[in-house]
Design a protein around this motif. Sequence first.
Motif, mmCIF file in Angstrom:
data_model
loop_
_atom_site.group_PDB
_atom_site.id
_atom_site.type_symbol
_atom_site.label_atom_id
_atom_site.label_comp_id
_atom_site.label_asym_id
_atom_site.label_seq_id
_atom_site.Cartn_x
_atom_site.Cartn_y
_atom_site.Cartn_z
ATOM 1 N N ARG A 21 -13.562 34.350 -38.280
ATOM 2 C CA ARG A 21 -13.179 33.428 -37.196
ATOM 3 C C ARG A 21 -13.868 33.759 -35.869
ATOM 4 N NH1 ARG A 21 -8.078 34.730 -38.947
ATOM 5 N NH2 ARG A 21 -7.728 35.918 -37.034
ATOM 6 N N SER A 22 -14.106 35.039 -35.638
ATOM 7 C CA SER A 22 -14.559 35.458 -34.312
ATOM 8 C C SER A 22 -16.026 35.850 -34.248
ATOM 9 C CB SER A 22 -13.690 36.628 -33.820
ATOM 10 O OG SER A 22 -13.827 37.747 -34.669
ATOM 11 N N LYS A 23 -16.758 35.741 -35.347
ATOM 12 C CA LYS A 23 -18.175 36.105 -35.290
ATOM 13 C C LYS A 23 -18.889 35.173 -34.313
ATOM 14 C CE LYS A 23 -20.301 33.628 -39.166
ATOM 15 N NZ LYS A 23 -21.582 33.267 -38.638
ATOM 16 N N THR A 24 -19.913 35.677 -33.667
ATOM 17 C CA THR A 24 -20.568 34.919 -32.597
ATOM 18 C C THR A 24 -21.954 34.441 -32.983
ATOM 19 O OG1 THR A 24 -21.336 36.989 -31.602
ATOM 20 C CG2 THR A 24 -19.255 36.070 -30.782
ATOM 21 N N THR A 25 -22.217 34.308 -34.262
ATOM 22 C CA THR A 25 -23.497 33.773 -34.719
ATOM 23 C C THR A 25 -23.282 32.352 -35.229
ATOM 24 O OG1 THR A 25 -23.159 34.631 -36.949
ATOM 25 C CG2 THR A 25 -24.317 36.058 -35.398
ATOM 26 N N ASP A 26 -24.371 31.635 -35.351
ATOM 27 C CA ASP A 26 -24.282 30.288 -35.920
ATOM 28 C C ASP A 26 -23.963 30.383 -37.408
ATOM 29 O OD1 ASP A 26 -24.946 29.141 -33.485
ATOM 30 O OD2 ASP A 26 -27.098 29.161 -33.926
ATOM 31 N N ASP A 27 -23.497 29.286 -37.966
ATOM 32 C CA ASP A 27 -23.161 29.255 -39.383
ATOM 33 C C ASP A 27 -23.906 28.086 -40.017
ATOM 34 O OD1 ASP A 27 -21.926 30.210 -41.631
ATOM 35 O OD2 ASP A 27 -20.221 28.853 -41.414
ATOM 36 N N ILE A 28 -25.187 28.291 -40.227
ATOM 37 C CA ILE A 28 -26.053 27.209 -40.670
ATOM 38 C C ILE A 28 -25.871 26.905 -42.158
ATOM 39 C CG2 ILE A 28 -28.468 26.490 -40.929
ATOM 40 C CD1 ILE A 28 -29.001 28.346 -38.422
ATOM 41 N N THR A 29 -25.900 27.946 -43.003
ATOM 42 C CA THR A 29 -25.842 27.735 -44.454
ATOM 43 C C THR A 29 -24.531 28.177 -45.092
ATOM 44 O OG1 THR A 29 -26.769 29.910 -44.963
ATOM 45 C CG2 THR A 29 -28.348 28.094 -44.640
#
Length: 161
Positions: A21-29
Motif C-alpha cells: 500500500r505504501s510503496k512509492t514506485t509506479d505500478d506499471i505491470t
Amino acid sequence: MNRMRDYLVAKAQDIIEKAQRSKTTDDITGTQMDSYGAVIFYNGKVRYTLIPTHSDLTNQAFGISAYQYEDDERHKGWAKAGIPDGTGIEWAKMFVDEIKKSNDIPKTGFALVIFNAAFYSNIQEEQPKWQILSQVVGDIKAIKSKFKGSTIKPIGNITIN
C-alpha cells in the motif's frame, strides 16, 4: 512452535500488505507488487512460505492476492546480470528457492525473511524518493523488540539503523 509460526505469518502478512500500500514506485505491470513475500524458518528449515497467488483466499487465514497472472506480459529481465524475464510470482518463487540455500539463515530458532524479489527493487531503493520495503523497517523492529536476543539482518541493500 505452531503458535510462534502463526504469529510470524500474521505479522508478515500485515507488513507485506502495508509495504504494498505504501510503496512509492509506479505500478506499471504489477510485477513488483507480486514480488513481495515472506519465508519463515525454524532451525534452518522452511516452515511457511507466503507469496502471491491466484487461489481463492476466502477460506484462508493468510494469503497475498496476485495482481498479474503468470501468462501475462512478462517483465524484461537483464540477461547480463543473470536475471530472467518473468512475472513477480515467478521471481518470488525463485527467491524462496535461493534463500533456502543461504548461509544468512540461522541454524537455530526462528527466522522471518520479508522480501521483494523484483530485481530492480534494490536499484529503486537506492534512490531517496523510492521505497519498496524500507518504509516498513519500523514494523520489523517492533517484532524484534518483543523477543530478547533477536537481531535484524538485512539481506540486500536496505539500511537498518
